[in-house]
Design an enzyme around this catalytic site. Structure first.
Site, PDB file in Angstrom:
ATOM      1  N   CYS A 134       0.832  -1.205   0.000  1.00 55.22           N
ATOM      2  CA  CYS A 134       0.000   0.000   0.000  1.00 55.22           C
ATOM      3  C   CYS A 134       0.868   1.258   0.000  1.00 55.22           C
ATOM      4  CB  CYS A 134      -0.939  -0.009   1.207  1.00 55.22           C
ATOM      5  SG  CYS A 134      -1.968   1.472   1.300  1.00 55.22           S
ATOM      6  N   CYS A 137      -0.461   4.146   2.165  1.00 52.43           N
ATOM      7  CA  CYS A 137      -0.189   3.965   3.600  1.00 52.43           C
ATOM      8  C   CYS A 137       1.288   4.209   3.920  1.00 52.43           C
ATOM      9  CB  CYS A 137      -0.507   2.531   4.044  1.00 52.43           C
ATOM     10  SG  CYS A 137      -1.988   1.832   3.345  1.00 52.43           S
ATOM     11  N   ASP A 138       2.176   3.674   3.104  1.00 53.14           N
ATOM     12  CA  ASP A 138       3.584   3.590   3.504  1.00 53.14           C
ATOM     13  C   ASP A 138       4.549   4.465   2.687  1.00 53.14           C
ATOM     14  OD1 ASP A 138       2.847   1.771   5.457  1.00 53.14           O
ATOM     15  OD2 ASP A 138       3.067   0.061   4.112  1.00 53.14           O
TER      16      ASP A 138
END
Ligand code: NDP
Length: 335
Positions: A134, A137-138
């Site tokens: 992701c 997200c990261d």
């Protein structure tokens, strides 16, 4: 068999978001949370994009949601649904792996989707230490670093484009010599001077002891476009974008409509897909409800529906919205 008012299938953010709402509306929800429960967030490390919480570990966030739902009276069964029978809307039936059977007036399916992984040992070992599925997200953790994305579909294009906001260089490693992604998404990638595509390339091993330091590549025998010196590419992060499997196998053969990849089609999603020309199906939805499936009394939310946003917060929000539809549906039943 006691008939429940609402059964929520799925113990990830979407199911737990729904449970909190339904519990506070005194619907006494029962969550069939899965085995193991918790969903995709339990596989991530740091979560920094959940509003109100600056930084938290994924499993901790899910546990807090579960404690929150429990606090308001939600009951849990940590098992998987094996079979459903939604043929009678007045008596929606479920059978679990344990053999236990349940029936309900309404069902909310929030079983999520699982990211596909390559399945090699080094990838599993370094998950959360540079290996991710992701970018939204990261990506933030890779400021001015070099990263690689594996895949050639729309997700890979989006992940690569997202990563250009953080990383100084983004490689796309694709096993074929052409992408399957839509033209518009491909163009975005090809126009970026931060992105380089290595065609006909697969990852044989992720290198690094405690964090990703590189990848060992293998090349398709007919690979012609890519010229790399040696078979090691130094990268700080590796993003898998090779597809997801929605956790909907238990619905196969039921009257809940699934798309060709197994995602649940809901009324609002169908209306959007129609408007976008993404589906030519003629489905008969009761458009009184936004999160309805094709089975009356059965609603769905989160990543088992959504193949685009796939965020903890979007899943939680969809779960909350769908739970309000469930509440409205139950109120209409009793009128
Ligand atoms: P896809 O299944 O479309 O693409 C997966 C990609 O990963 C393919 O290029 C495939 O290769 C590659 N792949 C699969 N397995 C492996 C493996 N083991 N090793 C290396 N490569 C592998 O998945 P997506 O997640 O990209 O998209 C899913 C759906 O969601 C699609 O319908 C897509 O259009 C949609 N989507 C739409 C978006 C939007 O509209 N904004 C955004 C994101 C997704 P190969 O090409 O060889 O098969």
């Amino acid at each position: 068999m006691q008939k429940e008012k609402v059964i929520i299938i799925g113990g990830g953010p979407s199911g737990l978001g729904a449970a909190i709402y339904n519990a506070r509306a005194f619907l006494n929800p029962l969550v069939i949370a899965g085995a193991p429960p918790g969903g995709q967030l339990t596989l991530t490390s740091e979560v920094e994009n959940y509003p109100g919480i600056t930084s938290i570990l994924g499993p901790e966030l899910v546990q807090q949601m579960r404690d929150h739902a429990t606090h308001f009276g939600t009951r849990f069964v940590d098992d998987n649904v094996k079979e459903v029978d939604f043929s009678d809307p007045k008596n929606l039936k479920l059978k679990l792996s344990s053999g236990d059977e349940y029936s309900a007036e309404s069902i909310l399916i929030a079983t999520g989707a699982s990211a596909k992984w390559l399945g090699i040992e080094s990838e599993t070992r370094l998950r959360g230490r540079g290996v991710s599925a992701c970018a939204t997200c990261d990506g933030f953790f890779f400021k001015d670093k070099v990263v690689a994305v594996i895949g050639g579909g729309d997700t890979a294009m989006e992940e690569a484009a997202t990563l250009t906001r953080f990383a100084k260089k983004v490689f796309i490693l694709h096993r074929k010599e052409e992408f399957k992604a839509s033209q518009i998404m491909q163009k975005r990638v090809m126009d970026s001077d931060k992105i380089e595509v290595l065609w006909g390339t697969e990852v044989a091993e992720v290198l690094g002891e405690n964090k990703v330091e590189g990848v060992k590549l293998s090349f398709a025998t007919n690979a012609s476009k890519t010229k790399v010196d040696g078979d090691v590419l130094a990268v700080d992060g590796l993003f898998l974008a090779i597809g997801h499997n929605p956790n909907t196998q238990f619905l196969t053969g039921s009257n809940v409509e699934l798309n060709e990849k197994g995602y649940i089609t809901t009324s609002a999603w169908y209306a959007w897909e129609k408007a976008q020309g993404k589906t030519t199906k003629q489905l008969d939805f009761d458009m009184s409800w936004q999160y309805a499936t094709t089975a009356r009394g059965v609603f769905a939310a989160g990543d088992c529906v959504d193949y685009i946003f796939r965020q903890g917060i979007t899943a939680t929000g969809m779960g909350a919205a769908a739970s309000l539809e469930v509440e409205r549906y139950l109120a209409a039943l009793s009128e």
